[in-house]
Design a protein around this motif. Sequence first.
Motif, short mmCIF file in Angstrom:
data_model
loop_
_atom_site.label_atom_id
_atom_site.label_comp_id
_atom_site.label_asym_id
_atom_site.label_seq_id
_atom_site.Cartn_x
_atom_site.Cartn_y
_atom_site.Cartn_z
N PRO A 27 0.82 -1.22 0.00
CA PRO A 27 0.00 0.00 0.00
C PRO A 27 0.85 1.27 0.00
O PRO A 27 0.95 1.97 1.01
CB PRO A 27 -0.80 -0.15 1.29
CG PRO A 27 0.08 -0.94 2.20
CD PRO A 27 0.81 -1.89 1.32
N ASN A 84 0.55 3.62 -2.57
CA ASN A 84 -0.10 4.61 -3.44
C ASN A 84 0.52 4.71 -4.82
O ASN A 84 0.53 5.78 -5.44
CB ASN A 84 -0.10 5.99 -2.78
CG ASN A 84 -0.87 6.02 -1.47
OD1 ASN A 84 -1.95 5.39 -1.37
ND2 ASN A 84 -0.34 6.70 -0.47
N ASP A 88 -2.15 -2.01 -4.27
CA ASP A 88 -2.27 -1.16 -3.08
C ASP A 88 -3.27 -1.70 -2.08
O ASP A 88 -3.24 -1.32 -0.90
CB ASP A 88 -2.69 0.26 -3.48
CG ASP A 88 -1.52 1.06 -4.03
OD1 ASP A 88 -1.78 2.02 -4.78
OD2 ASP A 88 -0.37 0.72 -3.72
N ILE A 89 -4.17 -2.57 -2.53
CA ILE A 89 -5.26 -3.05 -1.68
C ILE A 89 -5.19 -4.57 -1.59
O ILE A 89 -4.97 -5.26 -2.58
CB ILE A 89 -6.63 -2.64 -2.25
CG1 ILE A 89 -6.72 -1.11 -2.37
CG2 ILE A 89 -7.76 -3.16 -1.35
CD1 ILE A 89 -6.65 -0.37 -1.06
N ASP A 148 -6.65 -1.66 3.27
CA ASP A 148 -5.76 -0.72 2.58
C ASP A 148 -4.46 -0.50 3.32
O ASP A 148 -3.70 0.42 3.00
CB ASP A 148 -6.47 0.60 2.36
CG ASP A 148 -6.83 1.27 3.68
OD1 ASP A 148 -7.36 2.39 3.63
OD2 ASP A 148 -6.60 0.66 4.75
N GLY A 149 -4.17 -1.28 4.39
CA GLY A 149 -2.90 -1.16 5.10
C GLY A 149 -2.92 -0.20 6.26
O GLY A 149 -1.85 0.17 6.76
N ARG A 186 6.04 -2.05 2.17
CA ARG A 186 5.88 -0.64 1.74
C ARG A 186 7.04 -0.23 0.87
O ARG A 186 8.12 -0.74 0.98
CB ARG A 186 5.81 0.26 2.96
CG ARG A 186 4.53 0.02 3.79
CD ARG A 186 4.33 1.13 4.83
NE ARG A 186 3.14 0.88 5.62
CZ ARG A 186 1.89 1.21 5.24
NH1 ARG A 186 1.70 1.79 4.06
NH2 ARG A 186 0.87 0.95 6.03
#
Length: 442
Positions: free
Chosen positions: A348, A350, A355-356, A397-398, A442
Amino acid sequence: INVGTIQGTDNVNIDWPGGAAKGHFYFQENDLFGLDDDTPDNLIDSSDAILDIASYMVNQNQLDWSLEYEYPNSEGHYNIYSGFFLTYSSPCDTFSVSVSPDTTICANLPLQLSASGGTQYEWNTSTGSASDVLSCTTCPNPIFTGDSSRVFTVQIWNNDSCSVVRPVSIRVKDNPEIKSLSISPTLCGLETGALTIVGQNTAVLPLQFALDNNPYVFSSTYTKSFSALDSGFVTVHLKDGNGCVTDSVVFVGVSNPTQALFSANPSTGAAPLNVNLTNSSVFATNYEWFLNEEQQNSNFSNFLADTSGVYEIELIAWQNDPKCADTFALTIDVYDSLMLQMPNIFSPNNDAVNDIFGISANIPISMKYLILNRWGNVVFEGNSKSSQLAKFVSIWDGTSTGAATASEGVYFYQLEIDLIEKNDKMKLDFPIKKEGFLQLVR
């Protein structure tokens, strides 16, 4: 103390003018006996050249003496001192001893030395320290181990604290050296390994070579090759013309070109599912197939998955020997009309890619979920459902509860999946519960 004057020619060489004096005597059991014109007293005179100095040495252990000309200022001095002898008896009686003979050995070969005839012993050497190469220096039978020649002296004492010293010489010959070893691995299941040994060209010919406990074989050169070797550790022996030996342990490896390999078509699907197998193994002539751990025939090439579940297919392939087998396995996921896809990692960050964390379903579903950290604490929970058009159901979404950003790491998920539209023809019992691990990056 002036002990007298030596002058004139000795009676035994009277015909030789200028022959000067000579002392004639014998000494036995601490007694001095004069011969010819020599008398064993404490003075010398003319051609009497024998002097008993016992009376001058009372309570002394050092003697200073000199010889001077009677007329030092006269010319024509030509006397030549040919020799002077001091004779005495030791207070110790002689005793019999024996030591090891001088010996020649190969480097680092243990050698048992010996000395006998005494009550105490001490070994010494003028080269280095005796304790570096002897197992003990105060015992009668030390063991010598060294790579260079040495001369030892052993001092032997008897019960009267008298001693004698005896030398022992050990000549050490260099062991031959192995210059290089070339090893070719064996083919698994066969004895095709090879080994080439090259001895250092300073070694004394002829050389002899041997492997493990096998007999030595001669070579008129510095090289010897061995073939038809199996895999494993091998001890190489090299013996030179002096009989000295060098050993080395090498490992003959194994090459196994066998590779088990097959493909399954299709690799997933709804039950009932007909799966075809294609064997593409290389360097193999023997095969064993297993379907869910049950052995199949060696020509196994297809099967029917009539119920949902995971089907594990395993192939064991080999050539020459089963110990050279290679294994390959695939799993076939068979489902009852509903197909789900979900990742085990997401990022996640962006960047609009992965990301999801969510599930892709081929039909509309509803879902309850929990996300837990490594300590079992709930970091996120919720409900989601898909529509007729949407195939992806978003789960996480983290972020943690409260909109905090979750840290990188491994999380545990628990899912409860149900159908929005019930289908009595499906063979699954709803709701479906799934759980597993998920990695956040990340």
